[in-house]
Design a protein around this motif. Structure first.
Motif, PDB file in Angstrom:
ATOM      1  N   ARG A  18      -7.554  10.147 -34.288  1.00  0.00           N
ATOM      2  CA  ARG A  18      -8.839  10.656 -34.767  1.00  0.00           C
ATOM      3  C   ARG A  18      -9.419   9.746 -35.860  1.00  0.00           C
ATOM      4  NH1 ARG A  18      -7.269  15.121 -36.676  1.00  0.00           N
ATOM      5  NH2 ARG A  18      -7.386  14.611 -38.886  1.00  0.00           N
ATOM      6  N   CYS A  21     -10.995   6.782 -34.271  1.00  0.00           N
ATOM      7  CA  CYS A  21     -12.267   7.145 -33.639  1.00  0.00           C
ATOM      8  C   CYS A  21     -13.355   7.317 -34.688  1.00  0.00           C
ATOM      9  CB  CYS A  21     -12.101   8.437 -32.834  1.00  0.00           C
ATOM     10  SG  CYS A  21     -11.111   8.284 -31.336  1.00  0.00           S
ATOM     11  N   GLU A  22     -13.025   7.979 -35.798  1.00  0.00           N
ATOM     12  CA  GLU A  22     -14.008   8.174 -36.862  1.00  0.00           C
ATOM     13  C   GLU A  22     -14.459   6.846 -37.451  1.00  0.00           C
ATOM     14  OE1 GLU A  22     -12.587  12.600 -38.436  1.00  0.00           O
ATOM     15  OE2 GLU A  22     -11.819  10.770 -39.393  1.00  0.00           O
ATOM     16  N   SER A  23     -13.520   5.909 -37.587  1.00  0.00           N
ATOM     17  CA  SER A  23     -13.875   4.586 -38.095  1.00  0.00           C
ATOM     18  C   SER A  23     -14.820   3.874 -37.135  1.00  0.00           C
ATOM     19  CB  SER A  23     -12.602   3.761 -38.306  1.00  0.00           C
ATOM     20  OG  SER A  23     -12.913   2.446 -38.707  1.00  0.00           O
ATOM     21  N   VAL A  25     -16.899   5.309 -34.974  1.00  0.00           N
ATOM     22  CA  VAL A  25     -18.199   5.986 -35.030  1.00  0.00           C
ATOM     23  C   VAL A  25     -18.956   5.578 -36.299  1.00  0.00           C
ATOM     24  CG1 VAL A  25     -19.314   8.240 -35.239  1.00  0.00           C
ATOM     25  CG2 VAL A  25     -17.462   7.916 -33.594  1.00  0.00           C
ATOM     26  N   ALA A  26     -18.232   5.462 -37.422  1.00  0.00           N
ATOM     27  CA  ALA A  26     -18.878   5.051 -38.673  1.00  0.00           C
ATOM     28  C   ALA A  26     -19.454   3.643 -38.552  1.00  0.00           C
ATOM     29  CB  ALA A  26     -17.876   5.129 -39.817  1.00  0.00           C
ATOM     30  N   ALA A  36     -23.573   9.185 -40.322  1.00  0.00           N
ATOM     31  CA  ALA A  36     -22.315   9.459 -39.620  1.00  0.00           C
ATOM     32  C   ALA A  36     -21.935  10.936 -39.660  1.00  0.00           C
ATOM     33  CB  ALA A  36     -21.180   8.621 -40.213  1.00  0.00           C
ATOM     34  N   SER A  37     -22.480  11.676 -40.619  1.00  0.00           N
ATOM     35  CA  SER A  37     -22.137  13.103 -40.704  1.00  0.00           C
ATOM     36  C   SER A  37     -22.696  13.912 -39.544  1.00  0.00           C
ATOM     37  CB  SER A  37     -22.637  13.675 -42.030  1.00  0.00           C
ATOM     38  OG  SER A  37     -24.054  13.613 -42.103  1.00  0.00           O
ATOM     39  N   VAL A  41     -15.670  14.502 -34.885  1.00  0.00           N
ATOM     40  CA  VAL A  41     -14.631  13.936 -34.014  1.00  0.00           C
ATOM     41  C   VAL A  41     -13.404  14.832 -34.046  1.00  0.00           C
ATOM     42  CG1 VAL A  41     -13.170  11.935 -33.547  1.00  0.00           C
ATOM     43  CG2 VAL A  41     -15.472  11.611 -34.479  1.00  0.00           C
ATOM     44  N   THR A  42     -12.914  15.205 -32.887  1.00  0.00           N
ATOM     45  CA  THR A  42     -11.667  15.963 -32.754  1.00  0.00           C
ATOM     46  C   THR A  42     -10.798  15.303 -31.699  1.00  0.00           C
ATOM     47  OG1 THR A  42     -12.682  17.458 -31.137  1.00  0.00           O
ATOM     48  CG2 THR A  42     -12.698  18.170 -33.450  1.00  0.00           C
ATOM     49  N   ILE A 148     -16.164  13.274 -29.311  1.00  0.00           N
ATOM     50  CA  ILE A 148     -17.122  12.833 -30.332  1.00  0.00           C
ATOM     51  C   ILE A 148     -18.402  13.627 -30.087  1.00  0.00           C
ATOM     52  CG2 ILE A 148     -18.327  10.856 -31.322  1.00  0.00           C
ATOM     53  CD1 ILE A 148     -16.112   9.122 -29.958  1.00  0.00           C
TER      54      ILE A 148
END
Length: 266
Positions: A18, A21-23, A25-26, A36-37, A41-42, A148
Motif C-alpha cells: 500500500r 502504491c500511495e507513493s 499515486v503521489a 493527492a488527498s 488506496v487500500t 486506488i
C-alpha cells in the motif's frame, strides 16, 4: 503432480504494498497538479475479493506480473478532477474533446507510474482485455489486490506473488531437501488385519437348507496346498498351513513364499 505456492500474507506485507502504491499515486498527482488527498488506496489479499474488476491489460517483467483494471466511469472522474467546473461560467454545451483527451492521457500515465513503482522496471502497458490467471485469485496465491479509489470509482492493481515478496522485503528461503523416511520403522507398529481363506464351496440352496450336524461340505482347497493370507485390500500377501500355537489356531508361513513379491524366511 502439479504444485503451486501457498502464501498467507501478513498485515506488514499489505502495508508495504500500500505504501508503494500511495507513493506512486503521489508522484502522479504532483506531475498532473492535483491533490493527492482525493485518492484513497487500500490493499487486500487477492483471494479475499470475490468481485472481478474490468481488467484492461497487464505488465510483465521477468517472473513478475501486474494486472490493471478500472471501471468505465473512472476516466470521467479524472476529467472532473483535472478540469473542475467553473461556477462563474455558464454550462458548456459542446463536447469537451480536449478535456477528455487529457483524462485519457492521465489514466495512461497512472498505469505507467504504477508499473514503474510496483514492478521496478520500465515496462510498457499492454492494453488487452485478457483474463487474469485463475491461480492468482486462489486462496493462498500470495497475490495482492490494490484499490486506488477516486470518488465512487477505482483503479485496481493485481500484483503477483514475486512482486509482493520484493516489495515486502522478503524472499522465500530455499526449502531443505526432505530426509529419507524409514517406512518399515515408521509403520512397523501399525496393526493390520489379515484374512486367511480356507476355501470356498458351491452348495445348492436345497442342500443348504437341509444341512444338519455331522454333514460335510467339501471345499475347493486341497489338503496339501497352503492357504492364502490376504491384506485389507484383498491382495494375497503370503501363504501358509493351519496349525496350533498355545492352544490357539495359528498359521505356519510357507518358507520362501513369493505371493507378495517378498521372500519370507523362517
Amino acid at each position: 503432480m502439479s504444485v503451486r505456492p501457498y502464501a498467507l500474507l501478513g498485515a506488514a506485507v499489505l502495508a508495504a504494498v500500500r505504501a508503494q502504491c500511495e507513493s506512486a499515486v503521489a508522484t502522479w498527482c504532483r506531475d498532473w497538479g492535483v491533490d493527492a488527498s482525493a485518492f484513497v488506496v487500500t490493499c487486500h489479499r487477492a483471494w479475499e475479493q470475490s468481485a472481478a474488476p474490468a481488467w484492461r491489460g497487464s505488465l510483465q517483467s521477468g517472473a513478475e506480473s501486474m494486472w490493471l483494471g478500472w471501471d468505465n466511469e473512472l476516466r470521467g472522474s479524472l476529467q472532473r478532477l483535472l478540469f473542475p467546473p467553473d461556477r462563474q461560467v455558464g454550462p458548456h454545451t459542446g463536447a469537451a474533446t480536449l478535456a477528455a483527451a487529457a483524462a485519457s492521457a492521465a489514466l495512461d500515465a497512472l498505469a505507467a507510474v504504477l508499473g514503474r513503482a510496483l514492478l521496478d522496471n520500465e515496462v510498457p502497458f499492454a492494453g488487452d482485455a485478457a483474463d487474469v490467471p485463475a491461480a492468482m485469485r486462489q486462496h493462498g496465491s500470495g497475490a495482492v489486490l490494490a484499490e486506488i479509489r477516486l470518488d465512487r470509482h477505482a483503479c485496481w492493481c493485481l500484483l503477483g506473488h514475486d512482486s509482493v515478496l520484493r516489495l515486502g522485503g522478503a524472499r522465500p528461503a530455499a526449502a531443505a531437501p526432505l530426509a529419507a523416511l524409514d517406512y518399515p520403522a515408521l509403520l512397523g507398529d501399525q496393526p493390520v488385519r489379515l484374512a486367511v481363506a480356507a476355501g470356498q464351496a458351491s452348495v445348492g440352496l436345497g442342500s443348504l437348507l437341509s444341512l444338519a450336524p455331522g454333514d460335510v461340505i467339501r471345499l475347493d482347497t486341497l489338503a496339501d496346498q497352503p492357504l492364502a493370507v490376504a491384506g485389507p485390500d484383498g491382495a494375497v500377501l503370503l501363504r501358509g498351513y493351519l496349525g496350533t500355537s498355545e492352544r490357539q489356531l495359528a498359521l505356519d508361513i510357507v518358507a520362501g513364499d513369493q505371493s507378495s513379491g517378498v521372500k519370507h524366511d523362517l
